[in-house]
Motif scaffolding. Structure first.
Motif, mmCIF file in Angstrom:
data_model
loop_
_atom_site.group_PDB
_atom_site.id
_atom_site.type_symbol
_atom_site.label_atom_id
_atom_site.label_comp_id
_atom_site.label_asym_id
_atom_site.label_seq_id
_atom_site.Cartn_x
_atom_site.Cartn_y
_atom_site.Cartn_z
ATOM 1 N N HIS A 133 0.830 -1.206 0.000
ATOM 2 C CA HIS A 133 0.000 0.000 0.000
ATOM 3 C C HIS A 133 0.863 1.255 0.000
ATOM 4 O O HIS A 133 0.704 2.121 -0.854
ATOM 5 N N SER A 134 1.813 1.326 0.914
ATOM 6 C CA SER A 134 2.666 2.516 1.000
ATOM 7 C C SER A 134 3.894 2.432 0.107
ATOM 8 O O SER A 134 4.537 3.437 -0.169
ATOM 9 N N GLY A 135 4.228 1.215 -0.337
ATOM 10 C CA GLY A 135 5.422 1.019 -1.161
ATOM 11 C C GLY A 135 6.538 0.304 -0.438
ATOM 12 O O GLY A 135 7.480 -0.190 -1.081
ATOM 13 N N ASN A 136 6.462 0.188 0.887
ATOM 14 C CA ASN A 136 7.521 -0.482 1.639
ATOM 15 C C ASN A 136 7.656 -1.954 1.274
ATOM 16 O O ASN A 136 8.764 -2.465 1.076
ATOM 17 N N THR A 137 6.534 -2.651 1.204
ATOM 18 C CA THR A 137 6.588 -4.078 0.883
ATOM 19 C C THR A 137 7.045 -4.288 -0.553
ATOM 20 O O THR A 137 7.742 -5.266 -0.856
ATOM 21 N N ARG A 138 6.700 -3.380 -1.435
ATOM 22 C CA ARG A 138 7.165 -3.455 -2.824
ATOM 23 C C ARG A 138 8.691 -3.361 -2.887
ATOM 24 O O ARG A 138 9.349 -4.116 -3.618
ATOM 25 N N ARG A 139 9.259 -2.448 -2.100
ATOM 26 C CA ARG A 139 10.709 -2.304 -2.079
ATOM 27 C C ARG A 139 11.377 -3.545 -1.495
ATOM 28 O O ARG A 139 12.421 -3.995 -1.986
ATOM 29 N N LEU A 140 10.777 -4.108 -0.456
ATOM 30 C CA LEU A 140 11.328 -5.322 0.136
ATOM 31 C C LEU A 140 11.251 -6.484 -0.855
ATOM 32 O O LEU A 140 12.196 -7.277 -0.977
ATOM 33 N N ALA A 141 10.150 -6.598 -1.567
ATOM 34 C CA ALA A 141 10.020 -7.645 -2.585
ATOM 35 C C ALA A 141 11.106 -7.494 -3.646
ATOM 36 O O ALA A 141 11.666 -8.483 -4.133
ATOM 37 N N GLY A 142 11.424 -6.253 -4.001
ATOM 38 C CA GLY A 142 12.470 -6.012 -4.983
ATOM 39 C C GLY A 142 13.839 -6.459 -4.495
ATOM 40 O O GLY A 142 14.651 -6.969 -5.279
ATOM 41 N N GLN A 143 14.097 -6.292 -3.210
ATOM 42 C CA GLN A 143 15.370 -6.746 -2.649
ATOM 43 C C GLN A 143 15.473 -8.270 -2.716
ATOM 44 O O GLN A 143 16.533 -8.823 -3.024
ATOM 45 N N ILE A 144 14.373 -8.942 -2.414
ATOM 46 C CA ILE A 144 14.359 -10.414 -2.487
ATOM 47 C C ILE A 144 14.525 -10.861 -3.934
ATOM 48 O O ILE A 144 15.301 -11.777 -4.238
ATOM 49 N N HIS A 145 13.814 -10.204 -4.832
ATOM 50 C CA HIS A 145 13.884 -10.562 -6.254
ATOM 51 C C HIS A 145 15.297 -10.387 -6.798
ATOM 52 O O HIS A 145 15.786 -11.209 -7.593
ATOM 53 N N GLY A 146 15.981 -9.324 -6.365
ATOM 54 C CA GLY A 146 17.345 -9.104 -6.826
ATOM 55 C C GLY A 146 18.288 -10.205 -6.386
ATOM 56 O O GLY A 146 19.322 -10.441 -7.025
ATOM 57 N N ARG A 147 17.933 -10.891 -5.326
ATOM 58 C CA ARG A 147 18.778 -11.961 -4.790
ATOM 59 C C ARG A 147 18.425 -13.331 -5.370
ATOM 60 O O ARG A 147 19.309 -14.105 -5.741
ATOM 61 N N VAL A 148 17.136 -13.658 -5.455
ATOM 62 C CA VAL A 148 16.740 -15.014 -5.855
ATOM 63 C C VAL A 148 16.223 -15.108 -7.283
ATOM 64 O O VAL A 148 16.072 -16.210 -7.814
#
Length: 218
Positions: free
Chosen positions: A67-82
């Motif tokens: 909703h605020s964008g925080n979880t989207r940014r966290l998902a991007g960090q995971i995606h960049g790794r896996v």
């Protein structure tokens, strides 16, 4: 801007620790009860088993709601790794941007056990062996659109890995709710981080993924 406090209490839950949150309506989501006492320990797969999803040619999906964008940014960090595919879970009727309005709406949805209609389609669902489930902690658990999605999509024996953003509630009872929705799935250790710390969370994300057996990509 100061907002009126309304603390929502549930059995076996804890009130937010910081006094400056208590007088803020933001304490609704930040100070939601952990519900940790109700969470049953989940079996954790071995490092080899966790990474077998991608190593064996099966796809990894990072499905998140933000909703605020925080979880989207966290998902991007995971995606960049896996790697794998990253998909945002969206509702047919978007949530209001106003914070007070979304707090009230989230409360009403949970109290009525609502199933908001979702707009996201994943036609190749069966191809995924490992699914990361990402969300902001709303009222101690996942936003209700995930209940809609997981009741319509059979998780089977996939690996399920939750991750969430919060401001004091951690994973709350979301892991327990996920086990009820996905009783045959293999639940791996989840990850939680305060929304205010997401931008500096990459090292913690990497350490968590190392523990699950996802090595850094070249």
């Amino acid at each position: 801007m100061s907002k009126t406090s309304r603390i929502f209490l549930q059995p076996h839950t804890a009130v937010v620790h910081q006094e400056n949150m208590i007088r803020s309506r933001r304490g609704f989501l930040k100070g939601i009860a952990l519900g940790a006492a109700a969470v049953i320990a989940a079996p954790v797969l071995s490092r080899a088993s966790a990474y077998a999803a991608e190593a064996g040619g099966n796809k990894v999906l990072i499905l998140y709601f933000s909703h605020s964008g925080n979880t989207r940014r966290l998902a991007g960090q995971i995606h960049g790794r896996v790697g794998g595919d990253m998909v945002e879970l969206k509702t047919v009727v978007p949530y209001p941007q106003d914070y007070d309005a979304v707090v009230d709406m989230a409360q009403k949805e949970q109290q009525s056990n609502a199933r908001p209609q979702i707009a996201t389609e994943i036609p190749n669902w069966d191809e995924y062996h490992t699914v990361f489930i990402g969300f902001p902690n709303w009222w101690g658990t996942m936003p209700m659109p995930f209940f809609t999605f997981l009741e319509k999509h059979n998780m089977g024996d996939k690996n399920v890995i939750p991750f969430c953003t919060h401001e004091g509630s951690r994973l709350g009872r979301s892991e327990s709710d996920l086990r009820k929705l996905c009783p045959q799935a293999h639940m791996l250790k989840g990850f939680e981080v305060r929304g205010s710390r997401v931008s500096s969370a990459q090292k913690d994300v990497d350490a968590w993924l190392d523990g699950l057996g996802f090595p850094a990509r070249n």
